[in-house]
Design a protein around this motif. Sequence first.
Motif, PDB file in Angstrom:
ATOM      1  N   TRP A 240      12.046   1.219  11.632  1.00 20.04           N
ATOM      2  CA  TRP A 240      12.154   1.447  10.183  1.00 20.04           C
ATOM      3  C   TRP A 240      13.029   0.389   9.546  1.00 20.04           C
ATOM      4  O   TRP A 240      12.935   0.442   8.086  1.00 20.04           O
ATOM      5  CB  TRP A 240      12.337   2.764   9.452  1.00 20.04           C
ATOM      6  N   THR A 241      13.769  -0.418  10.196  1.00 23.83           N
ATOM      7  CA  THR A 241      14.608  -1.459   9.589  1.00 23.83           C
ATOM      8  C   THR A 241      14.160  -2.698  10.373  1.00 23.83           C
ATOM      9  O   THR A 241      14.717  -2.968  11.311  1.00 23.83           O
ATOM     10  CB  THR A 241      15.931  -1.033   9.650  1.00 23.83           C
ATOM     11  N   ARG A 242      13.326  -3.616   9.886  1.00 24.25           N
ATOM     12  CA  ARG A 242      12.552  -4.785  10.683  1.00 24.25           C
ATOM     13  C   ARG A 242      12.950  -6.182   9.847  1.00 24.25           C
ATOM     14  O   ARG A 242      12.362  -6.974  10.184  1.00 24.25           O
ATOM     15  CB  ARG A 242      11.077  -4.294  10.736  1.00 24.25           C
ATOM     16  N   GLU A 295      13.172  13.683  -0.942  1.00 21.84           N
ATOM     17  CA  GLU A 295      12.131  13.167  -1.654  1.00 21.84           C
ATOM     18  C   GLU A 295      11.566  12.108  -0.696  1.00 21.84           C
ATOM     19  O   GLU A 295      10.049  11.728  -1.003  1.00 21.84           O
ATOM     20  CB  GLU A 295      12.604  12.536  -2.842  1.00 21.84           C
ATOM     21  N   ASN A 296      12.135  11.393   0.275  1.00 24.56           N
ATOM     22  CA  ASN A 296      11.745  10.585   1.196  1.00 24.56           C
ATOM     23  C   ASN A 296      11.267  10.825   2.320  1.00 24.56           C
ATOM     24  O   ASN A 296      10.596  10.104   3.265  1.00 24.56           O
ATOM     25  CB  ASN A 296      12.678   9.341   0.956  1.00 24.56           C
ATOM     26  N   GLN A 302       5.916  10.454   8.653  1.00 21.53           N
ATOM     27  CA  GLN A 302       4.568   9.855   9.146  1.00 21.53           C
ATOM     28  C   GLN A 302       4.837   8.870  10.319  1.00 21.53           C
ATOM     29  O   GLN A 302       4.234   8.904  11.311  1.00 21.53           O
ATOM     30  CB  GLN A 302       3.802   9.141   8.018  1.00 21.53           C
ATOM     31  N   LEU A 303       5.906   8.076  10.167  1.00 24.82           N
ATOM     32  CA  LEU A 303       6.575   7.047  11.139  1.00 24.82           C
ATOM     33  C   LEU A 303       7.011   7.860  12.460  1.00 24.82           C
ATOM     34  O   LEU A 303       6.429   7.336  13.429  1.00 24.82           O
ATOM     35  CB  LEU A 303       7.757   6.339  10.582  1.00 24.82           C
ATOM     36  N   LEU A 304       7.651   8.783  12.386  1.00 23.65           N
ATOM     37  CA  LEU A 304       8.039   9.566  13.503  1.00 23.65           C
ATOM     38  C   LEU A 304       6.853  10.325  14.268  1.00 23.65           C
ATOM     39  O   LEU A 304       6.678  10.292  15.461  1.00 23.65           O
ATOM     40  CB  LEU A 304       9.051  10.734  13.068  1.00 23.65           C
ATOM     41  N   ILE A 371       1.842   2.247   7.799  1.00 22.04           N
ATOM     42  CA  ILE A 371       2.920   3.206   7.341  1.00 22.04           C
ATOM     43  C   ILE A 371       3.995   2.647   6.426  1.00 22.04           C
ATOM     44  O   ILE A 371       4.698   1.734   6.847  1.00 22.04           O
ATOM     45  CB  ILE A 371       3.489   3.863   8.776  1.00 22.04           C
ATOM     46  N   GLN A 372       3.954   3.243   5.328  1.00 21.96           N
ATOM     47  CA  GLN A 372       5.000   2.734   4.062  1.00 21.96           C
ATOM     48  C   GLN A 372       6.402   3.562   4.405  1.00 21.96           C
ATOM     49  O   GLN A 372       6.081   4.777   4.739  1.00 21.96           O
ATOM     50  CB  GLN A 372       4.404   3.103   2.841  1.00 21.96           C
TER      51      GLN A 372
END
Length: 394
Positions: A240-242, A295-296, A302-304, A371-372
């Motif tokens: 998630w940090t790319r 909230e996030n 969804q990424l997990l 995936i956002q």
Amino acid sequence: MKNQKEPQKSTEQEKKGNNRRDFLKSGVLAGAGLAVGTIAFASCKDEKEIQEKRKQPQNSSKRKLGTLEVSALGLGGLPVNGFYGGGIREQKHVNKLYQGAYENGLTFFDTAEVYGPLTNENQVGAAVKPFRKDVVIATKFGFNVDQVTGERKGIDSRPETIRSAVEGSLKRLRTDYIDLLYQHRVDPNVPIEDVAGTVKDLIQEGKVLNWGLSEPGLNTIRRAHAVHPLSAIQNEYSLWTRDSEAEVLPLCEELGIGFVPWCPLGYGFFAGAINENTRFSQGDFRTILPRTTPENLKQNLQLLYFVKEWGLRKNATPAQISLAWLQAHKPWIVPIPGTSKLVHLKENLRANNINFTPEELNEFHTELSKIQVAGAKNIQPIVDDMGVESAPKK
């Protein structure tokens, strides 16, 4: 820091407490603010005994950071220093963890002056002493840290501060050389040429063997490398940090510099211990981490779930998929997941045995791009120190 006896837990509480990478209370930032406690240094087994008992590594794969050879995975030191809760681990516990890492083929250990400050280098130095010559130790300078009290006074890479930091690190690590020395964060007030020149002198003196930068600006990388070749860049990099993919990784490939992802499991997110019902304890860093706020979190899960699906395909845990994905990009990428538990360390090491075909990687990236990710990659004070360029050389 002494551990108080805890009341007996129920079975449900035990399950929760033993959850994968269970983060307890933590209100500190990476590399700063950890409680300084007295470490009781238990005696290590002597080198001969450990060498006799050493097992054949389950995976002996090696990778290169520049010309420095390291194990395909490293071990981050923050967890045993209490960063993720639980207090500073007893030295006998740390010894067992690092001996287990060594016996299983992991020989790349990452620490820093400000982890504690000062305490984690003591832990690592004591733990690896019996097999020091067989392992690679990476540590970092870059802050004005009182070498007695551990008080941290801000970013500082003046030559005299670097030398003081290195002398302190050598003493705490119980060694006469540092395999890989990073500038922890770029000092915007000190030309990188002065930093590189000081480290080059330390290399000529035999106190440092290789050097690198953590979270530097692109131009700073080029300027530093021109004075003395860099072996590694250490940036935050995970599923998630790319952002390093756009420019930093291509620059590393161009210059022949290795890359070391820190926080490769996203503060434990990709260890699979978080779900939509997770609520973090007061003081847990993830209560303020933008991507794990209520909230996030729902969106980011969804990424997990995506990683877990790939785990089913590969018969692997989310942590193993996450690490193997990083390794699959380039042979000079070496993640350094941290843990305080040997069982988790062994789990991570199995990532070395997971391979992605080119077709699978293409499929993985195609699905991943849909995936956002919600929320900034880190809290603002940490982000502000990333990608900084050093002062120009006059």
